[in-house]
Write an enzyme that holds these catalytic residues in place. Structure first.
Site, PDB file in Angstrom:
ATOM      1  N   ARG A 117       0.834  -1.201   0.000  1.00  0.00           N
ATOM      2  CA  ARG A 117       0.000   0.000   0.000  1.00  0.00           C
ATOM      3  C   ARG A 117       0.872   1.255   0.000  1.00  0.00           C
ATOM      4  NH1 ARG A 117      -3.750  -1.310   5.118  1.00  0.00           N
ATOM      5  NH2 ARG A 117      -1.800  -2.324   5.754  1.00  0.00           N
TER       6      ARG A 117
ATOM      7  N   LYS B  97       1.771   2.009   7.528  1.00  0.00           N
ATOM      8  CA  LYS B  97       2.085   1.186   8.698  1.00  0.00           C
ATOM      9  C   LYS B  97       3.095   1.877   9.604  1.00  0.00           C
ATOM     10  CE  LYS B  97       0.736  -2.242   9.619  1.00  0.00           C
ATOM     11  NZ  LYS B  97      -0.449  -2.502  10.492  1.00  0.00           N
TER      12      LYS B  97
ATOM     13  N   TYR C  66      -0.941   4.419  10.800  1.00  0.00           N
ATOM     14  CA  TYR C  66      -1.377   3.424  11.773  1.00  0.00           C
ATOM     15  C   TYR C  66      -0.197   3.144  12.702  1.00  0.00           C
ATOM     16  CZ  TYR C  66      -5.612   2.231   9.109  1.00  0.00           C
ATOM     17  OH  TYR C  66      -6.830   2.271   8.481  1.00  0.00           O
TER      18      TYR C  66
ATOM     19  N   HIS D 122      -0.794   1.414  16.293  1.00  0.00           N
ATOM     20  CA  HIS D 122      -1.098   0.228  17.113  1.00  0.00           C
ATOM     21  C   HIS D 122      -0.105   0.070  18.264  1.00  0.00           C
ATOM     22  CE1 HIS D 122      -4.179  -1.021  14.283  1.00  0.00           C
ATOM     23  NE2 HIS D 122      -3.309  -0.940  13.293  1.00  0.00           N
TER      24      HIS D 122
ATOM     25  N   GLU E 132      -5.823   4.835  13.854  1.00  0.00           N
ATOM     26  CA  GLU E 132      -6.799   3.946  14.485  1.00  0.00           C
ATOM     27  C   GLU E 132      -7.451   4.524  15.738  1.00  0.00           C
ATOM     28  OE1 GLU E 132      -2.856   2.867  16.431  1.00  0.00           O
ATOM     29  OE2 GLU E 132      -3.549   3.376  14.415  1.00  0.00           O
TER      30      GLU E 132
ATOM     31  N   ASP F 298      -3.306  -7.005  14.921  1.00  0.00           N
ATOM     32  CA  ASP F 298      -2.625  -5.712  14.978  1.00  0.00           C
ATOM     33  C   ASP F 298      -2.635  -5.131  16.392  1.00  0.00           C
ATOM     34  OD1 ASP F 298      -1.601  -5.129  12.422  1.00  0.00           O
ATOM     35  OD2 ASP F 298      -3.600  -4.667  11.676  1.00  0.00           O
TER      36      ASP F 298
END
Length: 366
Positions: free
Chosen positions: A15, A75, A94, A96, A118, A270
């Site tokens: 991505r 990411k 993101y 996490h 997120e 995740d």
């Protein structure tokens, strides 16, 4: 503001964090966009398209990180990206962090401002930047689960939808949120016998109604989980606590009690996973076995369909990214409570309580 879009380097991640139309929007607002060479190739976007939209193509990631005031990614950063970060830099991606104390400490040491997709949360509790990837992961989980049940994958050799005269597979979905609902739609569409468990009766009622009664809904507790999971051919874990580590709803003992060669797909990996036997895997080596149960626990599931995922993600990240670039971090979060909730780390401190609690560190909320 100078905005940088590096190429993703996590294994199996194709991505990209910005599409050409997004570049045009940033440039139209007076910003400069640096895109790493070939950053969009995995999503079917050539460098020429970025150039036509007004971006500058940069060959080395180090230059992007050194020049950009805001880094836009998909990411979380990994080695060697840690060496590129600098104090005060905005990292918009993101993160996490609740499932990774090591990453949290790295970001604190670098004193970056980490805005996590997120945890950006609207007043109604919805997570607008997580929703599209939850949709993708939910739909993909059934495809991957069906493959895990095939004999060449070590599964029990059951066709998910069965055939005339033969029972379909029993699919159990833990969680009736966005990813669980989308998993339900696909599993029912493929002809499986589907049971969904959740602690929210309104979500269960919605699914029962929208599926026309073709799905079994069950209130979730320890006893009902044990009963359904031990009968399942495929279990999909789609539990989410915003910004926090996922709770373990299925123990090792319960996995041991599942049918031989059954399958598990843990969408919550995740955030640490909702099954005790789960551990992160990659697209290159997506599965492993514990107690004769096939586990699929890829930590970036939507990366398997990068073109769809890239466009779905950038549809929702663009507006908040423009806000950060136009106003700067402090003014942007002061004016938008949803964006404020996205700030997880800032100036060497954790600013999101669920992350602090998960990693056992103090919280200094803005």
């Amino acid at each position: 503001m100078i905005v940088g879009v590096p190429k993703e380097i996590k294994a199996g991640e194709a991505r990209v964090a910005m599409v050409p139309s997004g570049v045009a929007a940033f440039v139209g607002h007076g910003h400069t966009v640096l895109v790493e060479k070939n950053a969009g190739v995995g999503s079917g976007i050539p460098d020429d398209a970025y150039v036509a939209a007004g971006a500058a193509i940069v060959r080395k990631p180090k230059e992007i990180w050194e020049r950009a005031a805001m880094i836009v990614k998909v990411k979380e950063p990994i080695d060697p990206e840690f060496n590129y970060m600098r104090p005060g830099q905005i990292l918009y991606t993101y993160l996490h962090l609740a499932s990774s104390e090591a990453l949290t400490r790295k970001l604190l040491a670098k004193r970056v401002s980490g805005v996590a997709y997120e945890t950006i949360q609207l007043p109604d509790g919805s997570l607008p930047l997580l929703t599209p990837m939850s949709e993708v992961a939910g739909r993909l989980s059934v495809q991957k689960g069906a493959q895990c049940l095939e004999a060449p994958s070590g599964g029990s050799g059951i066709l998910l939808g069965g055939v005339s005269g033969v029972k379909p597979a029993k699919v159990v979905i833990l969680g009736a949120g966005v990813s669980g609902s989308n998993a339900c739609f696909i599993a029912v569409g493929m002809g499986a016998h589907v049971t969904v468990l959740d602690i929210n009766p309104l979500r269960l009622r919605y699914l029962h109604d929208v599926m026309g009664g073709r799905v079994t809904t069950v209130m979730s507790n320890r006893a009902t989980i044990a009963e359904e999971v031990t009968q399942a051919d495929l279990v999909i874990g789609s539990v989410l606590v915003p910004g926090a580590k996922a709770p373990h709803l299925i123990s090792k003992a319960l996995v041991k009690g599942m049918k031989p060669n059954a399958a598990i797909v843990d969408i919550a990996i995740d955030q640490g996973g909702c099954i005790e036997t789960s551990r992160p895997t990659t697209h290159a080596e997506p599965t492993y076995r514990v107690h004769d149960v096939v586990h699929y626990c890829v930590a970036n599931m939507p990366g398997a369909v990068p073109r769809t995922s890239t466009y779905a993600l950038t549809n929702v990240t663009l507006g908040y990214g423009l806000c950060l670039a136009d106003k700067g971090l402090e003014k942007a979060i002061a004016e938008d409570p949803a964006l404020k909730k996205g700030l997880n780390v800032h100036n060497g401190k954790i600013t999101y309580r669920a992350v602090a609690e998960a990693v056992g560190m103090p919280c200094d909320e803005i």
